[in-house]
Design an enzyme around this catalytic site. Structure first.
Site, PDB file in Angstrom:
ATOM      1  N   ALA A  63       0.833  -1.200   0.000  1.00 50.03           N
ATOM      2  CA  ALA A  63       0.000   0.000   0.000  1.00 50.03           C
ATOM      3  C   ALA A  63       0.869   1.251   0.000  1.00 50.03           C
ATOM      4  O   ALA A  63       1.848   1.351   0.739  1.00 50.03           O
ATOM      5  CB  ALA A  63      -0.911  -0.002   1.232  1.00 50.03           C
ATOM      6  N   CYS A  64       0.492   2.201  -0.849  1.00 45.99           N
ATOM      7  CA  CYS A  64       1.304   3.413  -0.996  1.00 45.99           C
ATOM      8  C   CYS A  64       0.692   4.622  -0.314  1.00 45.99           C
ATOM      9  O   CYS A  64       1.376   5.625  -0.088  1.00 45.99           O
ATOM     10  CB  CYS A  64       1.518   3.733  -2.478  1.00 45.99           C
ATOM     11  SG  CYS A  64      -0.004   4.155  -3.368  1.00 45.99           S
TER      12      CYS A  64
END
Length: 304
Positions: free
Chosen positions: A71-72
């Site tokens: 996840a960014c």
């Protein structure tokens, strides 16, 4: 070569791996809709829908290459500071360490936003991978340099079980213009001037007309092209999880279609996406660009 794909999403990493002749034997994601899209397009891959921080890595098939796009969102900067309330999302990167510790594949490739390298725990994450015997070669790549009609800068970290970081050599492709992915005969067009159009949007369109004529694209928010519009002779700016790019054609306008966004991301035209446009855009905006993944994997294999 066999690979696994962590946080597989819509399947950008897996599609790029397939382009490079790599077999993806296992893929996982926590979102059932994304897992279904991945399965529709990669039916020979074993799929798992779960929180990867709870994964039993002993149940994952053996593999040579680990692909992961944690996840960014938590790594994006807000007012110059990391967003602490995204700790759960930022922690997904540790699942990569756990998977690598269990299987010790010959190599891994991790993709994320460039701000990932500014994460307070990034040095600790790198140290953990070093402790497992991996030398790390981080690089920021722009999708436009890989023949995709979109500027999209992402960090790729290549890890190899070697004494020194591997040196990857990748050919820079000719930039592809936005015009190559836009079909003016399709889409749901609306008049530029109507009661609900904001003054800022109309101002942006007028600026674009002065610079580029009657046909161009413009983002609905942001700086840079958000003030001036963008020529169709250039690649698009980054495709995001929400509708961003408007296509202007004289006195009519519309947002990018799902098919245009898919093309701008470098997915094949036959790639199946959700029928609901909002879901399709969310998956595309979060995806790894397949041609970039292809080039990284090809360069890795050539240098190994």
């Amino acid at each position: 070569m066999k690979a696994i794909d962590l946080f597989a999403g819509a399947g950008g990493f897996s599609t790029g791996a397939a382009m490079a002749g790599v077999q993806v034997v296992w893929a996982a994601n926590h979102w059932p809709a994304a897992v279904q899209v991945h399965a529709n397009n990669h039916p020979d891959t074993l799929h798992v829908c779960q929180d990867l921080q709870q994964a039993d890595w002993t149940q994952v098939p053996s593999h040579d290459l680990l692909l992961a796009s944690p996840a960014c969102q938590g790594h994006s900067l807000a007012r110059g500071k990391e967003r602490a309330h995204h700790d759960a999302q930022r922690a997904t990167a540790w699942a990569v360490v756990s998977a690598a510790e269990c299987h010790q594949p010959a190599a891994f490739v991790v993709e994320n936003v460039p701000e990932f390298a500014r994460w307070t725990l990034y040095p600790a994450w790198c140290a953990a991978m070093n402790a497992l015997g991996y030398a790390l070669a981080p690089m920021v790549l722009d999708a436009a340099d890989h023949g995709v009609a979109q500027h999209r800068r992402r960090l790729f970290i290549v890890g190899t079980r070697s004494k020194h970081p591997i040196e990857l050599r990748m050919q820079q492709h000719t930039h592809v213009p936005a015009a190559s992915v836009i079909d003016f005969a399709t889409g749901r067009w609306t008049p530029v001037h109507h009661a609900r159009r904001s003054r800022a949007t109309l101002h942006r369109i007028e600026n674009g007309r002065r610079r580029f004529g009657h046909r161009f694209v413009a983002p609905y928010y942001g700086s840079g092209s958000g003030e001036t519009g963008r020529s169709l002779d250039r690649p698009l700016g980054t495709v995001t999880t929400r509708d961003r790019w408007a296509v202007i054609d004289g006195e009519r306008m519309r947002m990018l279609t799902t098919g245009e966004a898919r093309a701008a991301m470098g997915f094949p035209d036959t790639y199946q996406l959700p029928a609901r446009h909002k879901d399709a855009m969310h998956m595309l905006g979060n995806a790894v660009v397949p041609p970039v993944a292809r080039d990284v994997i090809n360069a890795l294999r050539a240098a190994a």
